[in-house]
Design a protein around this motif. Structure first.
Motif, PDB file in Angstrom:
ATOM      1  N   LEU A 148       0.829  -1.197   0.000  1.00  0.00           N
ATOM      2  CA  LEU A 148       0.000   0.000   0.000  1.00  0.00           C
ATOM      3  C   LEU A 148       0.869   1.255   0.000  1.00  0.00           C
ATOM      4  CD1 LEU A 148      -1.491  -2.203   2.208  1.00  0.00           C
ATOM      5  CD2 LEU A 148      -3.315  -0.556   1.849  1.00  0.00           C
ATOM      6  N   SER A 149       2.052   1.154  -0.554  1.00  0.00           N
ATOM      7  CA  SER A 149       2.974   2.286  -0.556  1.00  0.00           C
ATOM      8  C   SER A 149       2.370   3.489  -1.266  1.00  0.00           C
ATOM      9  CB  SER A 149       4.285   1.889  -1.239  1.00  0.00           C
ATOM     10  OG  SER A 149       4.918   0.846  -0.537  1.00  0.00           O
ATOM     11  N   ASN A 150       2.416   4.629  -0.583  1.00  0.00           N
ATOM     12  CA  ASN A 150       1.951   5.917  -1.126  1.00  0.00           C
ATOM     13  C   ASN A 150       0.464   5.961  -1.417  1.00  0.00           C
ATOM     14  OD1 ASN A 150       4.625   7.113  -1.183  1.00  0.00           O
ATOM     15  ND2 ASN A 150       5.042   5.758  -2.916  1.00  0.00           N
ATOM     16  N   VAL A 151      -0.303   5.017  -0.899  1.00  0.00           N
ATOM     17  CA  VAL A 151      -1.758   5.093  -1.029  1.00  0.00           C
ATOM     18  C   VAL A 151      -2.272   6.250  -0.175  1.00  0.00           C
ATOM     19  CG1 VAL A 151      -3.937   3.917  -0.503  1.00  0.00           C
ATOM     20  CG2 VAL A 151      -2.071   2.662  -1.590  1.00  0.00           C
ATOM     21  N   ASN A 152      -3.212   7.011  -0.721  1.00  0.00           N
ATOM     22  CA  ASN A 152      -3.798   8.151  -0.009  1.00  0.00           C
ATOM     23  C   ASN A 152      -5.105   7.715   0.645  1.00  0.00           C
ATOM     24  OD1 ASN A 152      -4.941  10.517   0.888  1.00  0.00           O
ATOM     25  ND2 ASN A 152      -4.616  11.667  -0.996  1.00  0.00           N
ATOM     26  N   LEU A 153      -5.062   7.550   1.959  1.00  0.00           N
ATOM     27  CA  LEU A 153      -6.258   7.229   2.743  1.00  0.00           C
ATOM     28  C   LEU A 153      -6.546   8.354   3.735  1.00  0.00           C
ATOM     29  CD1 LEU A 153      -5.676   3.426   3.514  1.00  0.00           C
ATOM     30  CD2 LEU A 153      -7.452   4.394   2.050  1.00  0.00           C
ATOM     31  N   SER A 154      -6.293   9.563   3.332  1.00  0.00           N
ATOM     32  CA  SER A 154      -6.509  10.694   4.235  1.00  0.00           C
ATOM     33  C   SER A 154      -7.975  10.784   4.629  1.00  0.00           C
ATOM     34  CB  SER A 154      -6.052  11.993   3.580  1.00  0.00           C
ATOM     35  OG  SER A 154      -6.734  12.225   2.363  1.00  0.00           O
ATOM     36  N   GLU A 155      -8.183  11.105   5.917  1.00  0.00           N
ATOM     37  CA  GLU A 155      -9.503  11.246   6.519  1.00  0.00           C
ATOM     38  C   GLU A 155     -10.317   9.955   6.455  1.00  0.00           C
ATOM     39  OE1 GLU A 155     -11.443  15.227   6.239  1.00  0.00           O
ATOM     40  OE2 GLU A 155     -10.038  15.534   4.580  1.00  0.00           O
ATOM     41  N   ALA A 156      -9.625   8.822   6.378  1.00  0.00           N
ATOM     42  CA  ALA A 156     -10.314   7.537   6.407  1.00  0.00           C
ATOM     43  C   ALA A 156     -10.812   7.233   7.814  1.00  0.00           C
ATOM     44  CB  ALA A 156      -9.385   6.428   5.941  1.00  0.00           C
ATOM     45  N   ILE A 157     -11.802   6.356   7.885  1.00  0.00           N
ATOM     46  CA  ILE A 157     -12.283   5.812   9.154  1.00  0.00           C
ATOM     47  C   ILE A 157     -11.953   4.327   9.136  1.00  0.00           C
ATOM     48  CG2 ILE A 157     -14.283   5.369  10.617  1.00  0.00           C
ATOM     49  CD1 ILE A 157     -15.609   7.826   9.369  1.00  0.00           C
ATOM     50  N   MET A 158     -11.163   3.887  10.121  1.00  0.00           N
ATOM     51  CA  MET A 158     -10.615   2.542  10.090  1.00  0.00           C
ATOM     52  C   MET A 158     -10.911   1.833  11.414  1.00  0.00           C
ATOM     53  SD  MET A 158      -6.612   1.639   9.289  1.00  0.00           S
ATOM     54  CE  MET A 158      -6.662   2.557   7.746  1.00  0.00           C
TER      55      MET A 158
END
Length: 224
Positions: free
Chosen positions: A91-101
């Motif tokens: 998942l290198s450099n994947v953008n998951l900004s503001e995700a809910i995990m």
């Protein structure tokens, strides 16, 4: 620089709720699926594929496993990730900004430069991952365990850490400015320099061996 002796109650293991998965999952080829804004994927298993050049908002992944999946040039802002397991994924450099995990496990994954800016992260495990340059700035993290994971030059700027543990991790040159580390146990991490103020470090748990590099960070001279 690490110490394995712990007697302080504040350094007790963090209890993590594991992902809740059904006994059987339907195989899906994610790279062939339509993945656009507000897409939803439930009770599926992805394996041995590359997902690339995807940009979508508010995608939902629920009760899924990913094995040997590579994500390239993927942006999934505001994603909802619930009850997921990633094994040997990139998942290198994947953008998951503001995700809910919630209830997510990353096992033996590459998360180099993974962007979790302003994410809400609950009951998440990073086990034997490579996460150098990962970004957790402004994230709200609770019940999160980093285990034998490299986080060199990672960014925790102004994050909120509650019941977060770092077990046998590399955090050299990581940024913790603006993050309150009171009660956070760093005694089983390895670092020569980190970005933090005295106020940030107040109440942080360290090993005796880490005291000297920390004093050097603040310009103090230790006389032998």
């Amino acid at each position: 620089m690490s110490s394995n002796n712990h007697t302080d109650k504040s350094s007790a293991p963090v209890k993590i709720v594991k992902p809740k998965l059904p006994k059987q999952l339907e195989s899906v080829i994610l790279s062939d699926a339509v993945l656009d804004d507000e897409s939803s994927f439930v009770q599926s298993a992805c394996q041995d594929e590359t997902v690339s050049y995807i940009s979508a908002d508010k995608v939902q992944f629920d009760q899924m496993t990913f094995h040997n999946v590579t994500f390239q040039h993927v942006t999934l802002e505001h994603a909802e990730l619930t009850d997921l397991v990633f094994n040997h994924c990139d998942l290198s450099n994947v953008n998951l900004s503001e995700a809910i995990m919630y209830r997510v496990q990353f096992n033996h994954c590459k998360i180099l430069g993974l962007d979790l800016t302003a994410a809400t992260i609950r009951n998440v495990v990073f086990h034997q991952c490579t996460g150098d340059y990962a970004t957790f700035r402004f994230a709200n993290m609770k019940q999160v365990s980093f285990q034998s994971t490299s986080l060199v030059k990672s960014d925790f700027y102004h994050s909120e850490l509650h019941k977060v543990e770092f077990l046998d991790c590399q955090i050299d040159q990581s940024q913790f400015s603006g993050t309150k580390l009171a009660g956070i146990d760093l005694s089983r991490t390895d670092f020569h320099n980190i970005g933090a103020t005295l106020e940030d470090l107040q109440g942080c748990i360290i090993s005796p061996h880490q005291a000297i590099p920390l004093t050097k960070i603040f310009g103090l001279v230790v006389k032998e």
